[in-house]
Design a protein around this motif. Structure first.
Motif, mmCIF file in Angstrom:
data_model
loop_
_atom_site.group_PDB
_atom_site.id
_atom_site.type_symbol
_atom_site.label_atom_id
_atom_site.label_comp_id
_atom_site.label_asym_id
_atom_site.label_seq_id
_atom_site.Cartn_x
_atom_site.Cartn_y
_atom_site.Cartn_z
ATOM 1 N N ASN A 33 0.789 -1.242 0.000
ATOM 2 C CA ASN A 33 0.000 0.000 0.000
ATOM 3 C C ASN A 33 0.817 1.285 0.000
ATOM 4 O OD1 ASN A 33 -2.561 -1.237 -0.050
ATOM 5 N ND2 ASN A 33 -2.316 -1.758 2.123
ATOM 6 N N TRP A 34 1.997 1.240 -0.626
ATOM 7 C CA TRP A 34 2.731 2.486 -0.850
ATOM 8 C C TRP A 34 2.096 3.219 -2.028
ATOM 9 C CZ3 TRP A 34 7.703 4.078 1.251
ATOM 10 C CH2 TRP A 34 8.156 3.262 2.301
ATOM 11 N N HIS A 35 2.144 4.541 -1.980
ATOM 12 C CA HIS A 35 1.725 5.353 -3.124
ATOM 13 C C HIS A 35 2.891 5.398 -4.108
ATOM 14 C CE1 HIS A 35 -0.002 8.541 -5.479
ATOM 15 N NE2 HIS A 35 1.002 9.354 -5.205
ATOM 16 N N SER A 36 2.611 5.096 -5.362
ATOM 17 C CA SER A 36 3.673 4.979 -6.358
ATOM 18 C C SER A 36 3.517 6.046 -7.432
ATOM 19 C CB SER A 36 3.599 3.570 -6.940
ATOM 20 O OG SER A 36 3.949 3.562 -8.278
ATOM 21 N N GLU A 37 4.630 6.663 -7.826
ATOM 22 C CA GLU A 37 4.616 7.635 -8.922
ATOM 23 C C GLU A 37 5.695 7.247 -9.924
ATOM 24 O OE1 GLU A 37 3.980 11.975 -7.393
ATOM 25 O OE2 GLU A 37 4.874 10.803 -5.782
ATOM 26 N N SER A 38 5.421 7.482 -11.190
ATOM 27 C CA SER A 38 6.365 7.127 -12.246
ATOM 28 C C SER A 38 6.487 8.297 -13.206
ATOM 29 C CB SER A 38 5.850 5.886 -12.976
ATOM 30 O OG SER A 38 6.726 5.536 -14.012
ATOM 31 N N PHE A 39 7.715 8.689 -13.533
ATOM 32 C CA PHE A 39 7.954 9.832 -14.414
ATOM 33 C C PHE A 39 8.812 9.380 -15.590
ATOM 34 C CE2 PHE A 39 7.507 11.232 -10.036
ATOM 35 C CZ PHE A 39 6.479 12.154 -10.134
ATOM 36 N N GLN A 40 8.338 9.680 -16.791
ATOM 37 C CA GLN A 40 9.065 9.257 -17.990
ATOM 38 C C GLN A 40 10.390 10.011 -18.101
ATOM 39 O OE1 GLN A 40 7.819 6.869 -20.263
ATOM 40 N NE2 GLN A 40 9.939 6.988 -21.006
ATOM 41 N N LEU A 41 11.459 9.254 -18.387
ATOM 42 C CA LEU A 41 12.762 9.866 -18.673
ATOM 43 C C LEU A 41 13.046 9.638 -20.157
ATOM 44 C CD1 LEU A 41 14.572 8.561 -15.449
ATOM 45 C CD2 LEU A 41 13.750 10.888 -15.842
ATOM 46 N N GLU A 42 14.246 9.186 -20.494
ATOM 47 C CA GLU A 42 14.519 8.794 -21.880
ATOM 48 C C GLU A 42 13.609 7.608 -22.223
ATOM 49 O OE1 GLU A 42 16.939 10.430 -23.547
ATOM 50 O OE2 GLU A 42 17.761 11.510 -21.838
ATOM 51 N N PRO A 43 13.363 7.365 -23.529
ATOM 52 C CA PRO A 43 12.532 6.209 -23.882
ATOM 53 C C PRO A 43 13.056 4.932 -23.216
ATOM 54 C CG PRO A 43 12.975 7.538 -25.826
ATOM 55 C CD PRO A 43 13.786 8.135 -24.704
ATOM 56 N N GLY A 44 12.146 4.202 -22.603
ATOM 57 C CA GLY A 44 12.523 2.944 -21.960
ATOM 58 C C GLY A 44 12.911 3.088 -20.498
ATOM 59 N N PHE A 45 13.018 4.331 -20.008
ATOM 60 C CA PHE A 45 13.431 4.528 -18.624
ATOM 61 C C PHE A 45 12.472 5.462 -17.906
ATOM 62 C CE2 PHE A 45 17.458 3.645 -20.860
ATOM 63 C CZ PHE A 45 17.826 2.498 -20.187
ATOM 64 N N SER A 46 12.227 5.163 -16.631
ATOM 65 C CA SER A 46 11.377 6.056 -15.842
ATOM 66 C C SER A 46 11.963 6.200 -14.443
ATOM 67 C CB SER A 46 9.947 5.507 -15.770
ATOM 68 O OG SER A 46 9.950 4.246 -15.139
ATOM 69 N N LEU A 47 11.609 7.312 -13.813
ATOM 70 C CA LEU A 47 11.974 7.538 -12.415
ATOM 71 C C LEU A 47 10.791 7.122 -11.549
ATOM 72 C CD1 LEU A 47 14.008 8.889 -10.370
ATOM 73 C CD2 LEU A 47 12.535 10.899 -10.539
ATOM 74 N N GLN A 48 11.043 6.221 -10.605
ATOM 75 C CA GLN A 48 9.992 5.738 -9.709
ATOM 76 C C GLN A 48 10.165 6.373 -8.337
ATOM 77 O OE1 GLN A 48 8.549 3.711 -12.654
ATOM 78 N NE2 GLN A 48 7.627 3.221 -10.683
ATOM 79 N N ALA A 49 9.070 6.803 -7.749
ATOM 80 C CA ALA A 49 9.100 7.346 -6.389
ATOM 81 C C ALA A 49 7.950 6.710 -5.603
ATOM 82 C CB ALA A 49 8.952 8.859 -6.415
ATOM 83 N N TYR A 50 8.220 6.408 -4.338
ATOM 84 C CA TYR A 50 7.230 5.740 -3.487
ATOM 85 C C TYR A 50 7.095 6.499 -2.173
ATOM 86 C CZ TYR A 50 8.082 2.073 -6.832
ATOM 87 O OH TYR A 50 8.205 1.387 -8.012
#
Ligand SMILES: [Zn+2]
Length: 256
Positions: A33-50
């Motif tokens: 039950n963590w809140h998850s966020e995902s941000f697009q970086l270069e194609p194929g890569f994302s920054l994940q924050a919880y």
């Protein structure tokens, strides 16, 4: 316990399959039950924050890892901490497990554009660091920040403390928790800094520094107490992961 002797001019120890570890982190975080966020970086890569908010928070703690793509123990430690789910009560928690997702497939300190993200927090040249700092600015102030790193040249575990207001230090708790798992680096000089029993207290004047590490950005903008934890990457990956895990838990327990 002896070093493996694999590292000659860089990290040549066990790599990880970062995309698989990212999927595992994401799955266990969502299951807990963590809140998850995902941000697009270069194609194929994302920054994940919880993030995980507590009912009655007394402290806010930020933990990051994976800013150097040749330092796999930090992200693995975050995965194991999420799986164990032994976080002290009364804490709001903020996690960024893989700050440099394009560096891991290359096993390089730098990202795929050959930029050391941990020198980019003043000028924000990389999309990764711009994205990360935008996210950080939206979060509350942290009572504590922990940045998980590795050092392929180190003889043992050590840490940097930034504590400009002389709050109660958490360093000895972390070092005590680690010493039965992994050797401590007792060198009097580590990475050109004066060190004592595994602890470095750098004198940092951010304005005078041309390049900022993540820890400098955090001390300027987000927190008044931060630790950069360094495991010796010439020891086994499991030892280093357990060392990070034990240090984080010791710091959180001491803080709470
Ligand atoms: Zn590092």
């Amino acid at each position: 316990m002896k070093p493996l002797g694999n590292n000659n001019g860089g990290y040549f120890g066990e790599p990880i399959d970062a995309p698989t570890v990212m999927v595992q982190i994401d799955a266990v975080a969502k299951a807990k039950n963590w809140h998850s966020e995902s941000f697009q970086l270069e194609p194929g890569f994302s920054l994940q924050a919880y993030t995980r908010r507590s009912q009655d928070p007394k402290n806010a703690v930020y933990i990051s890892s994976g800013i150097h793509g040749d330092e796999p123990a930090g992200p693995l430690a975050i995965l194991s901490l999420l799986e164990q789910d032994q976080w002290p009560a009364g804490m709001d928690l903020f996690l960024c497990p893989f700050l440099n997702p394009s560096g891991f497939p290359l096993n390089t300190r730098e990202n795929s554009n050959k930029l050391d993200q941990n020198r980019d927090y003043r000028h924000l040249k990389s999309l990764e660091v711009r994205t990360h700092t935008e996210w950080l600015k939206k979060q509350p102030l942290f009572d504590l920040a922990l940045c998980l790193h590795e050092d392929w040249e180190a003889k043992g575990f050590y840490l940097y403390e930034l504590n400009p207001d002389n709050r109660k230090s958490l360093a000895s708790s972390m070092l005590r928790a680690v010493e039965s798992i992994c050797p401590i680096d007792f060198s009097e000089q580590i990475d050109d800094w004066e060190a004592a029993s595994g602890l470095i207290r750098p004198k940092v004047a951010p304005d005078e520094r041309e390049l900022w590490a993540e820890a400098v950005f955090l001390i300027v903008n987000k927190t008044r107490q931060s630790y950069t934890l360094e495991t010796p990457s010439d020891f086994s990956l499991e030892v280093r992961m357990k060392a990070h895990n034990a240090a984080v838990i010791a710091a959180l327990r001491e803080l709470s």
